[in-house]
Write an enzyme that holds these catalytic residues in place. Structure first.
Site, PDB file in Angstrom:
ATOM      1  N   ARG A 159      -3.532 -10.012   5.344  1.00  0.00           N
ATOM      2  CA  ARG A 159      -4.099 -10.026   3.980  1.00  0.00           C
ATOM      3  C   ARG A 159      -3.026  -9.530   3.024  1.00  0.00           C
ATOM      4  NH1 ARG A 159      -6.625  -6.518   0.393  1.00  0.00           N
ATOM      5  NH2 ARG A 159      -8.286  -7.467  -0.881  1.00  0.00           N
ATOM      6  N   LYS A 215       0.823  -1.207   0.000  1.00  0.00           N
ATOM      7  CA  LYS A 215       0.000   0.000   0.000  1.00  0.00           C
ATOM      8  C   LYS A 215       0.859   1.261   0.000  1.00  0.00           C
ATOM      9  CE  LYS A 215      -4.352  -1.720   1.911  1.00  0.00           C
ATOM     10  NZ  LYS A 215      -5.328  -1.652   3.025  1.00  0.00           N
TER      11      LYS A 215
END
Length: 295
Positions: free
Chosen positions: A273, A239
């Site tokens: 995740r 991210k």
């Protein structure tokens, strides 16, 4: 001497089986979208989907998270019908390749969740919208009209749906600070429990509604969320909080991601995740070897 924050020994009821979280689990991402923020995770062709499904399992992932609606900033809106079409395509292939896999579906739409559970035996619903209580997640392509947000009783429609489906629910926060997150999570967990939802996983929502500094502050405070007595999921894989701090692109963010995974595990994360399953599984093994009380 520093000690690791020991995860509580939670289990999840996934399709009638118990999945233990006493050892942290790795959830592999399967994106069935043309515009996911990390190009390496985009899978649309049948052979690509099959290959990714088998890769996740071979590398040690225990949950496959399937998404058909990109939530990256500026992503194109996708209609409910298109989201269902993409998911049906992917889930049919997934069930053929790995019929026994524990599958979660990443959606904020109640009817999409119902389709995935009823038609394909999906075990977990992963909702990045916090029940879409603020209507921030739009409806049809080309518009920003929210889908049904609240049920007649004032509860989020997704809360009602997961209670009806009797599946574990990943509740992701769009709140920017620990204080706001604890206040919202406390209220929402109470609502979900009152509806009969037994298994709630909390996701602090790294990258959603937070500045770079707020993301890292929350990572340092992650263990504080354990007061809510729900397992914790962390999604930081490649991210912007990684590559905006270090420079580069999502494709160059694996090393920083692994560092954050290690810290999250030390803070008591139960599920990671991830895009890169093998590397995350290795992080779990190493951290668990140093802190064997977590296994």
């Amino acid at each position: 001497m520093h000690t690791m924050q020991q995860p509580l020994p939670y289990t999840l009821n996934v399709g009638g089986r118990l999945l233990s979280l006493a050892t942290p689990q790795v959830m592999g991402i399967l994106n069935c979208t043309p515009d996911s923020f990390y190009a390496g995770s985009r899978k649309q062709a049948e052979a690509e989907i099959a290959g990714r499904v088998n890769q996740i399992v071979a590398e040690g992932g225990t949950i496959i998270d399937v998404g058909a609606f990109s939530t990256r900033p500026g992503a194109e809106q996708v209609s409910e019908e298109e989201e269902m079409c993409r998911l049906r395509h992917a889930l049919q292939i997934l069930r053929r390749e790995q019929p026994g896999a524990v599958v979660s579906v990443d959606t904020f739409r109640p009817d999409v969740a119902r389709m995935a559970v009823e038609e394909y035996g999906v075990a977990i619903i992963n909702d990045v919208s916090e029940g879409n209580v603020n209507g921030a997640f739009g409806g049809t392509a080309g518009s920003h009209a929210a889908p049904e947000v609240l049920a007649a009783d004032g509860y989020p429609a997704m809360f009602r749906m997961v209670a009806r489906l009797k599946v574990p629910y990943i509740l992701m926060s769009v709140q920017p600070t620990l204080h706001d997150m604890l206040m919202a999570f406390s209220r929402e967990v109470q609502q979900l429990h009152s509806l009969g939802v037994a298994d709630i996983i909390l996701d602090p929502g790294f990258g959603f509604g937070k500045t770079l500094e707020q993301n890292y502050r929350l990572m340092s405070q992650l263990r504080e969320l354990q007061v809510l007595q729900c397992p914790l999921l962390v999604g930081v894989s490649r991210k912007s909080m990684v590559f905006r701090l270090l420079g580069g692109t999502p494709a160059e963010a694996l090393n920083g991601t692994t560092v954050l995974h290690t810290i999250a595990l030390q803070q008591g994360a139960h599920i990671l995740r991830v895009h890169d399953v093998r590397e995350a599984v290795e992080a779990v093994k190493i951290v668990s070897q140093i802190y064997p009380e977590t296994t």
